[in-house]
Structure formats: C-alpha cells, structure tokens
Design a protein around this motif. Structure first.
Motif, PDB file in Angstrom:
ATOM      1  N   GLU A 166       3.811   0.797  23.230  1.00 19.04           N
ATOM      2  CA  GLU A 166       4.658   1.919  23.641  1.00 19.04           C
ATOM      3  C   GLU A 166       3.927   3.258  23.572  1.00 19.04           C
ATOM      4  N   PHE A 167       2.802   3.322  22.863  1.00 13.49           N
ATOM      5  CA  PHE A 167       2.057   4.576  22.775  1.00 13.49           C
ATOM      6  C   PHE A 167       0.969   4.700  23.841  1.00 13.49           C
ATOM      7  N   ASN A 168       0.758   3.622  24.601  1.00 19.43           N
ATOM      8  CA  ASN A 168      -0.158   3.661  25.752  1.00 19.43           C
ATOM      9  C   ASN A 168      -1.507   4.269  25.374  1.00 19.43           C
ATOM     10  N   PHE A 169      -2.045   3.821  24.268  1.00 19.17           N
ATOM     11  CA  PHE A 169      -3.244   4.430  23.716  1.00 19.17           C
ATOM     12  C   PHE A 169      -4.438   4.376  24.667  1.00 19.17           C
ATOM     13  N   LEU A 170      -4.624   3.267  25.338  1.00 19.67           N
ATOM     14  CA  LEU A 170      -5.824   3.093  26.155  1.00 19.67           C
ATOM     15  C   LEU A 170      -5.793   3.907  27.446  1.00 19.67           C
ATOM     16  N   ASN A 171      -4.620   4.331  27.880  1.00 22.70           N
ATOM     17  CA  ASN A 171      -4.532   5.007  29.174  1.00 22.70           C
ATOM     18  C   ASN A 171      -4.006   6.437  29.113  1.00 22.70           C
ATOM     19  N   SER A 172      -3.388   6.821  28.028  1.00 18.34           N
ATOM     20  CA  SER A 172      -2.778   8.144  27.955  1.00 18.34           C
ATOM     21  C   SER A 172      -3.827   9.252  27.950  1.00 18.34           C
ATOM     22  N   PRO A 173      -3.593  10.328  28.705  1.00 14.82           N
ATOM     23  CA  PRO A 173      -4.531  11.466  28.703  1.00 14.82           C
ATOM     24  C   PRO A 173      -4.548  12.224  27.379  1.00 14.82           C
ATOM     25  N   LEU A 174      -3.571  11.960  26.504  1.00 15.69           N
ATOM     26  CA  LEU A 174      -3.558  12.626  25.203  1.00 15.69           C
ATOM     27  C   LEU A 174      -4.800  12.321  24.385  1.00 15.69           C
ATOM     28  N   TYR A 175      -5.421  11.176  24.661  1.00 17.31           N
ATOM     29  CA  TYR A 175      -6.546  10.724  23.840  1.00 17.31           C
ATOM     30  C   TYR A 175      -7.874  10.822  24.580  1.00 17.31           C
ATOM     31  N   LYS A 176      -7.942  11.698  25.559  1.00 20.57           N
ATOM     32  CA  LYS A 176      -9.154  11.867  26.356  1.00 20.57           C
ATOM     33  C   LYS A 176      -9.808  13.215  26.057  1.00 20.57           C
ATOM     34  N   ASP A 177     -11.133  13.234  26.087  1.00 21.85           N
ATOM     35  CA  ASP A 177     -11.934  14.464  26.040  1.00 21.85           C
ATOM     36  C   ASP A 177     -11.730  15.281  24.776  1.00 21.85           C
ATOM     37  N   ILE A 178     -11.444  14.635  23.664  1.00 20.49           N
ATOM     38  CA  ILE A 178     -11.332  15.313  22.380  1.00 20.49           C
ATOM     39  C   ILE A 178     -11.926  14.405  21.301  1.00 20.49           C
ATOM     40  N   LYS A 179     -12.104  14.947  20.104  1.00 20.97           N
ATOM     41  CA  LYS A 179     -12.467  14.115  18.966  1.00 20.97           C
ATOM     42  C   LYS A 179     -11.260  13.271  18.562  1.00 20.97           C
ATOM     43  N   LEU A 180     -11.522  12.030  18.181  1.00 11.50           N
ATOM     44  CA  LEU A 180     -10.469  11.138  17.705  1.00 11.50           C
ATOM     45  C   LEU A 180     -10.902  10.506  16.390  1.00 11.50           C
ATOM     46  N   VAL A 181      -9.957  10.376  15.481  1.00 17.65           N
ATOM     47  CA  VAL A 181     -10.220   9.642  14.245  1.00 17.65           C
ATOM     48  C   VAL A 181      -8.964   8.856  13.892  1.00 17.65           C
ATOM     49  N   ALA A 182      -9.139   7.574  13.620  1.00 18.65           N
ATOM     50  CA  ALA A 182      -8.003   6.694  13.335  1.00 18.65           C
ATOM     51  C   ALA A 182      -8.094   6.175  11.904  1.00 18.65           C
ATOM     52  N   TRP A 183      -6.918   5.876  11.328  1.00 18.18           N
ATOM     53  CA  TRP A 183      -6.911   5.321   9.981  1.00 18.18           C
ATOM     54  C   TRP A 183      -5.930   4.165   9.880  1.00 18.18           C
ATOM     55  N   ASP A 184      -6.245   3.269   8.982  1.00 17.25           N
ATOM     56  CA  ASP A 184      -5.406   2.104   8.706  1.00 17.25           C
ATOM     57  C   ASP A 184      -5.503   1.839   7.210  1.00 17.25           C
ATOM     58  N   PRO A 185      -4.379   1.680   6.521  1.00 16.10           N
ATOM     59  CA  PRO A 185      -4.445   1.500   5.066  1.00 16.10           C
ATOM     60  C   PRO A 185      -4.904   0.104   4.666  1.00 16.10           C
ATOM     61  N   SER A 186      -5.769   0.056   3.697  1.00 13.08           N
ATOM     62  CA  SER A 186      -6.149  -1.204   3.074  1.00 13.08           C
ATOM     63  C   SER A 186      -5.390  -1.354   1.770  1.00 13.08           C
ATOM     64  N   ASN A 187      -5.537  -2.503   1.145  1.00  9.29           N
ATOM     65  CA  ASN A 187      -5.050  -2.658  -0.207  1.00  9.29           C
ATOM     66  C   ASN A 187      -5.830  -1.709  -1.128  1.00  9.29           C
ATOM     67  N   TYR A 188      -5.198  -1.249  -2.195  1.00  8.43           N
ATOM     68  CA  TYR A 188      -5.822  -0.301  -3.110  1.00  8.43           C
ATOM     69  C   TYR A 188      -7.151  -0.824  -3.646  1.00  8.43           C
ATOM     70  N   THR A 189      -7.256  -2.130  -3.844  1.00  5.01           N
ATOM     71  CA  THR A 189      -8.459  -2.721  -4.430  1.00  5.01           C
ATOM     72  C   THR A 189      -9.330  -3.436  -3.404  1.00  5.01           C
ATOM     73  N   SER A 190      -8.992  -3.348  -2.128  1.00 10.79           N
ATOM     74  CA  SER A 190      -9.731  -4.095  -1.106  1.00 10.79           C
ATOM     75  C   SER A 190     -11.131  -3.542  -0.898  1.00 10.79           C
ATOM     76  N   THR A 191     -12.045  -4.437  -0.589  1.00 10.85           N
ATOM     77  CA  THR A 191     -13.364  -4.053  -0.119  1.00 10.85           C
ATOM     78  C   THR A 191     -13.301  -3.845   1.384  1.00 10.85           C
ATOM     79  N   LEU A 192     -14.344  -3.242   1.949  1.00 11.79           N
ATOM     80  CA  LEU A 192     -14.384  -3.070   3.400  1.00 11.79           C
ATOM     81  C   LEU A 192     -14.405  -4.427   4.109  1.00 11.79           C
ATOM     82  N   LYS A 193     -15.014  -5.408   3.501  1.00 10.97           N
ATOM     83  CA  LYS A 193     -15.055  -6.752   4.090  1.00 10.97           C
ATOM     84  C   LYS A 193     -13.657  -7.335   4.179  1.00 10.97           C
ATOM     85  N   GLN A 194     -12.869  -7.161   3.126  1.00 13.49           N
ATOM     86  CA  GLN A 194     -11.491  -7.658   3.141  1.00 13.49           C
ATOM     87  C   GLN A 194     -10.660  -6.917   4.176  1.00 13.49           C
ATOM     88  N   TRP A 195     -10.861  -5.609   4.265  1.00  9.00           N
ATOM     89  CA  TRP A 195     -10.118  -4.811   5.248  1.00  9.00           C
ATOM     90  C   TRP A 195     -10.481  -5.216   6.664  1.00  9.00           C
TER      91      TRP A 195
END
Length: 432
Positions: free
Chosen positions: A266-295
């Motif tokens: 519903e957010f049309n991330f791959l096609n929306s012009p909102l996400y074009k021609d700017i810096k983008l940074v995304a985040w996703d929460p891991s478990n508090y004790t997770s390693t990057l491999k687990q995440w």
C-alpha cells in the motif's frame, strides 16, 4: 516473662496480619488490572478497525493487534506484532491557540504568557501520566516483544541541554549504517548492493536542519517557507508535501523509512516519487540481544527484498540501512535518563532522526515533535484520522522521548508552544 512473651506474640500476629493484608492488596490490584484489561480487549475490536495504521512519526503500529506471531531466536523469543497496551488515551482539556502562525509567528504576542504556561503545564502533566501508566510492573513485565533487559542505572540528574547532548554524543557519536563489506553481509545479494559511499560524508556539514513530524498540528501553521529555508530537511516515510506546502514546505533532503513502508504494497515504495532523488535510510528492529547474522536471517519485516529491488532499479540513490543495534543504544540512553520504566519497544523515527542529524548539523529544529498549541486529535496533517494516542504514544516510548526532548531544547517556550518547534544544538557546537 509472661508479659514479654505476650508482647512477642502480639508483635508476631501484627506482622503476620500486615503481611497478609499487603499480599491481599497486591493480589486484588493484580486481578483488578486483569479484569480491566479483559474488558478493554472485548471492547477493542471495533476501535481497532478505525485505529490509524501508523503512529505520530509514521512508524507503523501492528495492523491486527489480536493476530500475534511469535518467532524464536537462539538468544530469546521475539514477538513480531507487539500489541500496544496504552490504547485509551484522552486529552486533559489542552488549550488551543486562537491564532495561526505567520512568517513572524515566533514574535507574536497574541497568545499571553499565562496561556503558554498553562498549555505547557497541562502537556507535561499528560506526558508524565502516560509515562507512569506505562511503567506499571503489571503492564511491563509481560509486554517485552524484543526481550529487552536494562541493567543500567536510571538517573534523575539529567543536566543542562548541552550536557545532555554531550552524553548522547558519547553513546552514539553517529548512527551506524550497514556496511556491505562486513560480516554477515559480505558477498551476499544484500551486501553487494549496499552503496560503497556513506549516507553522510566525513566533511558533510549543515548549519540549520529541520525534522518534520507528521503531526496534525501542522494544519494552518503557515510554517512551509520557514521549513524550506533550512539547509537540510528530514521527513518520515510516506508523508506527502504536494498540496501541503504552505504548512510543511516542499523541500526534502532525506527520509527515514521503517521496514513496513518498504515491505507493504500500500505504500508503493518501489514506484512512488516520494522516494526518488533524495537520501534514504531504512530501519527494522531486531531483538535486543540479536547479532547482525540473526537479524539478516530473520528481520522483523522483510526489509531486505524491497531494498535490493530499489537498489537494482535506482543504483545511484544514496540509500542505507540502519544498524539495528543502534536503535537499542538509543533506547538504553532514553531509559538511562528516565526515572521510571519505559516501553520496551524501539524509539520512534523522530528520536532516531535527531540522533542521525546531530553529528552533521550546527543545530536541529524539530517541528511539532513537542505539540504546539495547535494540537488537535488529528493524527496527521495529511489525513482526517483522529486518535490522541498518535501524540502520546501507541507503540514507541513517545511520552518519555518528548519529556527528554524538552530537556534537550534551547528554544523559548513561545517558539516551542506557539510557533511549533524545539531547537537542539549539534555535537559540533557544544563543549564536552
């Protein structure tokens, strides 16, 4: 001797009676809470159907709070959709501004000092009520979807704005993003697509930066031209500017996106012009004790597949992923500077955005993060959804964040509660 024995017998009976009474009181309070929660659960479905998909900073709350999925890692179980427990939030007669904010609204004297003080006091009282409600041991002990445990000290001595900025700079000198050359990403489909240049270069600096929330309090603010005058403007997720330029401006330098915006169609991330021609940074929460491999093996939401697709279609975009361990470093900082327990969920994108910009900006203006006197029950400036919990917290520890942000702030009350922004000095402008 008989008198002594009789006195001891009375003392023992009083102690036993007191202990029994105390245990009964705790037990009755517990079952009173359970009964209350059951009533809320029964009455919630119709409310949840109307509940906004997102919270104050567009960090998505679970869509179906009754459909709880559990996943297991070696370190601890993680609940994918943690159910917000603070769902019945109500205002306490917050005063509303009678004037709209013009180009010189910071200098306006149409709102009296007593009105500003009354609004500020009521807002702080409400934030504290929310925070203390969330700190209840009955509510917090079983509401820990990311297996968070805090073994530090909760301090009541926060210090001045500059001292607080100094403390944050030591915890997170900068928010780290994933490096494709590091394990476990090296050689993977994800690793080879992560840009070999940073989100911010080492010599990249800005004088004034603006963080734009999605608050409904922007309506009729006339802040757009002032926002666009900043060197850098940070926005969140799918918040639009078209049609809202007068109040929120049109300039966008960078967007912070949570993983649900990337993964849900519903957010049309791959096609929306909102996400074009700017810096983008995304985040996703891991478990508090997770390693990057687990995440990497088991993210909270599928952030990696859409990230790879976006990088393939727009390889020139400066698009990075936040190291999820930094989310919990920020949470630790927030808990360490809050005297009571806070929600055991990651900080909001707004708090993350502040930590992201402080190393690169002389000062940061956060707009409508602390609600101004234009505060209404509308969640966002771009829709008609009404829900007070968007302001005070539905998933993130927003109440604790905002109270701490008031300690960061260097702007006068008229700027904060009438114009609509707080000002926080960057790392380069404070002496630690």
């Amino acid at each position: 001797m008989k008198a002594i024995a009789f006195s001891v017998w009375i003392f023992i009976n009083l102690v036993c009676f007191g202990m029994c009474g105390y245990i009964y009181l705790l037990w009755s309070q517990y079952w009173h809470y359970i009964s209350k929660q059951q009533k809320i659960t029964i009455s919630e479905p119709s409310r949840l159907e109307k509940k906004p998909l997102v919270d104050y900073f567009q960090d998505l709350a679970p869509v179906d709070m009754h459909d709880v999925e559990w996943r297991h890692q070696k370190s601890a179980p993680v609940k994918r959709n943690s159910r917000p427990r603070f769902v019945n939030v109500h205002y306490v007669d917050l005063p509303q501004s009678t004037t709209n904010c013009g180009d010189n609204c910071g200098e306006s004297s149409m709102t009296t000092d007593s009105q500003l003080a009354a609004f500020k006091n009521k807002l702080i009282v409400r934030l504290r009520q929310v925070m203390h409600d969330e700190s209840s041991v009955f509510k917090s002990k079983n509401d820990n979807p990311y297996n968070v445990f805090f073994n530090g000290v909760r301090s009541t001595n926060i210090g001045s704005s500059q001292e607080l900025v100094c403390k944050l700079s030591k915890v997170t000198p900068h928010i780290r993003t994933i490096d494709g050359k590091d394990e476990p990403f090296a050689g993977t489909d994800l690793g080879v697509r992560i840009p070999n240049f940073p989100l911010f270069s080492l010599d990249e600096r800005y004088n004034n930066c603006a963080i734009i929330s999605n608050s409904g309090a922007f309506k009729n603010s006339n802040l757009g031209s002032f926002i666009d005058s900043h060197d850098l403007v940070l926005r969140f997720n799918h918040a639009p500017t078209d049609g809202y330029e007068k109040d929120v401006g049109s300039k966008t330098t960078i967007r912070i996106l949570n993983s649900q915006v990337l993964s849900k169609p519903e957010f049309n991330f791959l096609n929306s012009p909102l996400y074009k021609d700017i810096k983008l940074v995304a985040w996703d929460p891991s478990n508090y004790t997770s390693t990057l491999k687990q995440w990497l093996k088991d993210p909270d939401f599928d952030v990696f597949s859409p990230y790879i697709k976006h990088r393939d279609s727009s390889p020139e975009t400066n698009f990075h992923l936040i190291d999820p361990r930094d989310l919990w470093r920020l949470w630790n900082f927030l808990q360490a500077h809050t005297s009571v327990r806070i929600r055991k969920n990651p900080p909001s994108s707004g708090f993350l955005g502040l930590a992201l910009l402080l190393p690169y900006c002389s000062y940061v203006n956060m707009f409508e993060y602390i609600p101004s006197m234009r505060l209404t029950s509308h969640c966002h400036y771009f829709d008609i959804t009404e829900d007070e919990s968007c302001t005070f917290g539905v998933w993130h520890p927003l109440a604790a964040e905002k109270l701490l942000a008031l300690n960061f702030n260097q702007a006068p009350d008229r700027t904060v509660f009438q114009t609509g922004y707080i000002t926080i000095p960057g790392y380069s402008t404070v002496t630690c």
